[in-house]
Design a protein around this motif. Structure first.
Motif, PDB file in Angstrom:
ATOM      1  N   GLU A  39      19.198  10.675 -14.267  1.00  0.00           N
ATOM      2  CA  GLU A  39      20.525  10.222 -13.871  1.00  0.00           C
ATOM      3  C   GLU A  39      20.547   9.562 -12.504  1.00  0.00           C
ATOM      4  OE1 GLU A  39      23.452  13.217 -14.210  1.00  0.00           O
ATOM      5  OE2 GLU A  39      23.250  13.428 -16.375  1.00  0.00           O
ATOM      6  N   TRP A  40      19.892  10.166 -11.513  1.00  0.00           N
ATOM      7  CA  TRP A  40      19.940   9.601 -10.161  1.00  0.00           C
ATOM      8  C   TRP A  40      18.776  10.135  -9.358  1.00  0.00           C
ATOM      9  CZ3 TRP A  40      20.105  11.788  -5.292  1.00  0.00           C
ATOM     10  CH2 TRP A  40      20.362  10.904  -4.234  1.00  0.00           C
ATOM     11  N   ALA A  41      18.254   9.290  -8.493  1.00  0.00           N
ATOM     12  CA  ALA A  41      17.207   9.727  -7.561  1.00  0.00           C
ATOM     13  C   ALA A  41      17.123   8.698  -6.441  1.00  0.00           C
ATOM     14  CB  ALA A  41      15.863   9.870  -8.261  1.00  0.00           C
ATOM     15  N   THR A  42      16.517   9.084  -5.354  1.00  0.00           N
ATOM     16  CA  THR A  42      16.322   8.164  -4.236  1.00  0.00           C
ATOM     17  C   THR A  42      14.936   8.385  -3.656  1.00  0.00           C
ATOM     18  OG1 THR A  42      17.219   7.383  -2.112  1.00  0.00           O
ATOM     19  CG2 THR A  42      17.324   9.750  -2.550  1.00  0.00           C
ATOM     20  N   SER A  43      14.343   7.324  -3.138  1.00  0.00           N
ATOM     21  CA  SER A  43      12.989   7.402  -2.602  1.00  0.00           C
ATOM     22  C   SER A  43      12.694   6.119  -1.842  1.00  0.00           C
ATOM     23  CB  SER A  43      11.978   7.574  -3.746  1.00  0.00           C
ATOM     24  OG  SER A  43      10.644   7.450  -3.279  1.00  0.00           O
ATOM     25  N   SER A  44      11.618   6.123  -1.074  1.00  0.00           N
ATOM     26  CA  SER A  44      11.099   4.874  -0.524  1.00  0.00           C
ATOM     27  C   SER A  44      10.184   4.268  -1.584  1.00  0.00           C
ATOM     28  CB  SER A  44      10.317   5.128   0.762  1.00  0.00           C
ATOM     29  OG  SER A  44       9.242   6.014   0.524  1.00  0.00           O
ATOM     30  N   LEU A  45      10.036   2.953  -1.564  1.00  0.00           N
ATOM     31  CA  LEU A  45       9.213   2.296  -2.580  1.00  0.00           C
ATOM     32  C   LEU A  45       7.736   2.658  -2.452  1.00  0.00           C
ATOM     33  CD1 LEU A  45      10.940  -1.184  -2.735  1.00  0.00           C
ATOM     34  CD2 LEU A  45      10.709   0.453  -4.599  1.00  0.00           C
ATOM     35  N   LEU A  46       7.277   2.909  -1.222  1.00  0.00           N
ATOM     36  CA  LEU A  46       5.944   3.439  -0.980  1.00  0.00           C
ATOM     37  C   LEU A  46       6.071   4.606  -0.022  1.00  0.00           C
ATOM     38  CD1 LEU A  46       3.492   0.409  -0.424  1.00  0.00           C
ATOM     39  CD2 LEU A  46       3.633   1.917  -2.410  1.00  0.00           C
ATOM     40  N   ALA A  47       5.288   5.653  -0.259  1.00  0.00           N
ATOM     41  CA  ALA A  47       5.301   6.792   0.657  1.00  0.00           C
ATOM     42  C   ALA A  47       4.489   6.477   1.903  1.00  0.00           C
ATOM     43  CB  ALA A  47       4.749   8.032  -0.036  1.00  0.00           C
ATOM     44  N   SER A  48       3.365   5.771   1.721  1.00  0.00           N
ATOM     45  CA  SER A  48       2.507   5.405   2.853  1.00  0.00           C
ATOM     46  C   SER A  48       1.575   4.287   2.431  1.00  0.00           C
ATOM     47  CB  SER A  48       1.696   6.614   3.332  1.00  0.00           C
ATOM     48  OG  SER A  48       0.815   7.064   2.304  1.00  0.00           O
ATOM     49  N   ALA A  49       0.996   3.605   3.420  1.00  0.00           N
ATOM     50  CA  ALA A  49       0.050   2.522   3.135  1.00  0.00           C
ATOM     51  C   ALA A  49      -0.810   2.267   4.369  1.00  0.00           C
ATOM     52  CB  ALA A  49       0.786   1.247   2.742  1.00  0.00           C
ATOM     53  N   SER A  50      -2.049   1.868   4.129  1.00  0.00           N
ATOM     54  CA  SER A  50      -2.947   1.518   5.229  1.00  0.00           C
ATOM     55  C   SER A  50      -3.935   0.471   4.744  1.00  0.00           C
ATOM     56  CB  SER A  50      -3.705   2.747   5.744  1.00  0.00           C
ATOM     57  OG  SER A  50      -4.579   3.250   4.738  1.00  0.00           O
ATOM     58  N   ILE A  51      -4.560  -0.229   5.682  1.00  0.00           N
ATOM     59  CA  ILE A  51      -5.579  -1.220   5.357  1.00  0.00           C
ATOM     60  C   ILE A  51      -6.857  -0.840   6.089  1.00  0.00           C
ATOM     61  CG2 ILE A  51      -6.312  -3.616   5.673  1.00  0.00           C
ATOM     62  CD1 ILE A  51      -3.451  -4.479   5.203  1.00  0.00           C
ATOM     63  N   SER A  52      -7.944  -0.707   5.344  1.00  0.00           N
ATOM     64  CA  SER A  52      -9.219  -0.295   5.935  1.00  0.00           C
ATOM     65  C   SER A  52     -10.368  -0.753   5.061  1.00  0.00           C
ATOM     66  CB  SER A  52      -9.259   1.230   6.082  1.00  0.00           C
ATOM     67  OG  SER A  52     -10.494   1.658   6.608  1.00  0.00           O
ATOM     68  N   ASN A  53     -11.397  -1.332   5.687  1.00  0.00           N
ATOM     69  CA  ASN A  53     -12.619  -1.755   4.988  1.00  0.00           C
ATOM     70  C   ASN A  53     -12.331  -2.647   3.780  1.00  0.00           C
ATOM     71  OD1 ASN A  53     -14.305  -0.207   6.727  1.00  0.00           O
ATOM     72  ND2 ASN A  53     -13.847   1.636   5.526  1.00  0.00           N
ATOM     73  N   GLY A  54     -11.406  -3.583   3.971  1.00  0.00           N
ATOM     74  CA  GLY A  54     -11.120  -4.543   2.914  1.00  0.00           C
ATOM     75  C   GLY A  54     -10.293  -3.999   1.774  1.00  0.00           C
ATOM     76  N   LYS A  55      -9.710  -2.816   1.963  1.00  0.00           N
ATOM     77  CA  LYS A  55      -8.900  -2.207   0.918  1.00  0.00           C
ATOM     78  C   LYS A  55      -7.526  -1.824   1.438  1.00  0.00           C
ATOM     79  CE  LYS A  55     -12.577  -0.094  -1.900  1.00  0.00           C
ATOM     80  NZ  LYS A  55     -13.058   1.190  -2.480  1.00  0.00           N
ATOM     81  N   CYS A  56      -6.590  -1.775   0.516  1.00  0.00           N
ATOM     82  CA  CYS A  56      -5.258  -1.235   0.800  1.00  0.00           C
ATOM     83  C   CYS A  56      -5.199   0.148   0.165  1.00  0.00           C
ATOM     84  CB  CYS A  56      -4.171  -2.134   0.215  1.00  0.00           C
ATOM     85  SG  CYS A  56      -2.505  -1.414   0.300  1.00  0.00           S
ATOM     86  N   ILE A  57      -4.927   1.165   0.978  1.00  0.00           N
ATOM     87  CA  ILE A  57      -4.800   2.538   0.509  1.00  0.00           C
ATOM     88  C   ILE A  57      -3.312   2.879   0.534  1.00  0.00           C
ATOM     89  CG2 ILE A  57      -5.618   4.905   0.767  1.00  0.00           C
ATOM     90  CD1 ILE A  57      -7.852   2.818   0.514  1.00  0.00           C
ATOM     91  N   TYR A  58      -2.789   3.397  -0.562  1.00  0.00           N
ATOM     92  CA  TYR A  58      -1.347   3.632  -0.620  1.00  0.00           C
ATOM     93  C   TYR A  58      -1.013   4.796  -1.543  1.00  0.00           C
ATOM     94  CZ  TYR A  58      -1.465   1.046  -5.087  1.00  0.00           C
ATOM     95  OH  TYR A  58      -1.731   0.619  -6.370  1.00  0.00           O
ATOM     96  N   ASP A  59       0.247   5.230  -1.478  1.00  0.00           N
ATOM     97  CA  ASP A  59       0.686   6.333  -2.318  1.00  0.00           C
ATOM     98  C   ASP A  59       2.187   6.231  -2.544  1.00  0.00           C
ATOM     99  OD1 ASP A  59       0.424   8.637  -3.834  1.00  0.00           O
ATOM    100  OD2 ASP A  59       0.821   9.970  -2.141  1.00  0.00           O
ATOM    101  N   TYR A  60       2.665   6.887  -3.604  1.00  0.00           N
ATOM    102  CA  TYR A  60       4.078   6.953  -3.913  1.00  0.00           C
ATOM    103  C   TYR A  60       4.618   8.351  -3.657  1.00  0.00           C
ATOM    104  CZ  TYR A  60       3.279   2.528  -6.352  1.00  0.00           C
ATOM    105  OH  TYR A  60       2.929   1.239  -6.658  1.00  0.00           O
ATOM    106  N   SER A  61       5.911   8.460  -3.455  1.00  0.00           N
ATOM    107  CA  SER A  61       6.532   9.760  -3.280  1.00  0.00           C
ATOM    108  C   SER A  61       6.446  10.544  -4.585  1.00  0.00           C
ATOM    109  CB  SER A  61       7.998   9.606  -2.876  1.00  0.00           C
ATOM    110  OG  SER A  61       8.755   9.085  -3.960  1.00  0.00           O
TER     111      SER A  61
END
Length: 241
Positions: free
Chosen positions: A98-120
């Motif tokens: 029915e309803w929820a709220t969140s950020s689109l990404l919980a966190s993100a970083s760039i290291s060694n040619g990669k993007c590391i990220y996660d969701y809530s």
């Protein structure tokens, strides 16, 4: 985070996207939205057992059509996705959630040619098994030059995905709701003339030109004033060049 998808999601460029990140109100840019879709696509494909997801920067660049190697725009987009809070089910389409709220990404970083990220937790849970979703082709996505065209195209593709039909009519959408949904500034598009040109006619023209949809706009008037609109949407049978 491994997500379970319908069996038809076999195409490398096709994203099975839950309705939640489509039916949102935000001021995300065109690049922000393209990056969001690429990260979602990668999340659905990964078989990693670690908490965080990862994708090579070169892959992001290729999937959104970047030609240079300056990742400053990507960093800005990641920051924007982390800071953007959304509320989903704003059109009451999802009867299960029915309803929820969140950020689109919980966190993100760039290291060694990669993007590391996660969701809530809440968004991750919602996305794992999408009960209502739309099919988003990343190749078609890259053809759009306007974020309003991309937003509207995703929205209408979502409508078509609700049933196995080749054409649909959307419900009536109030003009103010439509402007807010596109994330447009009220002051900039306060008059219907400006709104009509930039938020309706131009996006419709671009969608009909570069995408897999054909759309027409129908208006509802009250006292000679446009107060709502709906779209007639059909999917093209021929391949998009």
């Amino acid at each position: 985070m491994q997500m379970n998808l319908p069996l038809e999601n076999k195409d490398r460029t096709e994203l099975i996207k839950h309705t939640a990140p489509i039916h949102i109100k935000s001021d995300l840019s065109l690049i922000d939205r393209k990056v969001m879709n690429v990260l979602l696509k990668n999340a659905y494909e990964t078989h990693e057992t670690s908490r965080y997801l990862s994708i090579r920067l070169n892959e992001i660049r290729n999937l959104i059509g970047w030609t240079g190697k300056n990742y400053s725009s990507l960093k800005k987009s990641l920051s924007k996705l982390v800071s953007t809070k959304i509320e989903w089910n704003i059109f009451k389409k999802d009867k299960k959630n029915e309803w929820a709220t969140s950020s689109l990404l919980a966190s993100a970083s760039i290291s060694n040619g990669k993007c590391i990220y996660d969701y809530s937790y809440h968004l991750k849970t919602l996305l794992k098994n999408p009960n209502i979703y739309s099919k988003i082709d990343l190749i078609i996505q890259n053809k759009f030059k306007s974020k309003y065209s991309l937003i509207l195209w995703e929205f209408l593709s979502d409508y078509l995905s609700t049933g196995k039909v080749s054409g649909i009519r959307t419900e009536w959408i109030k003009i103010d709701d439509y402007r807010n949904f596109l994330g447009a500034e009220v002051a900039k598009y306060k008059t219907f003339k400006a709104l009509s040109l930039n938020l309706i006619k131009s996006p419709v023209e671009e969608i009909n030109k570069v995408s897999d949809l054909n759309i027409e706009t129908v208006y509802r008037r009250s006292a000679n004033k446009v107060v709502a609109l709906k779209f007639l949407v059909s999917r093209l049978n021929s391949d998009i060049n």
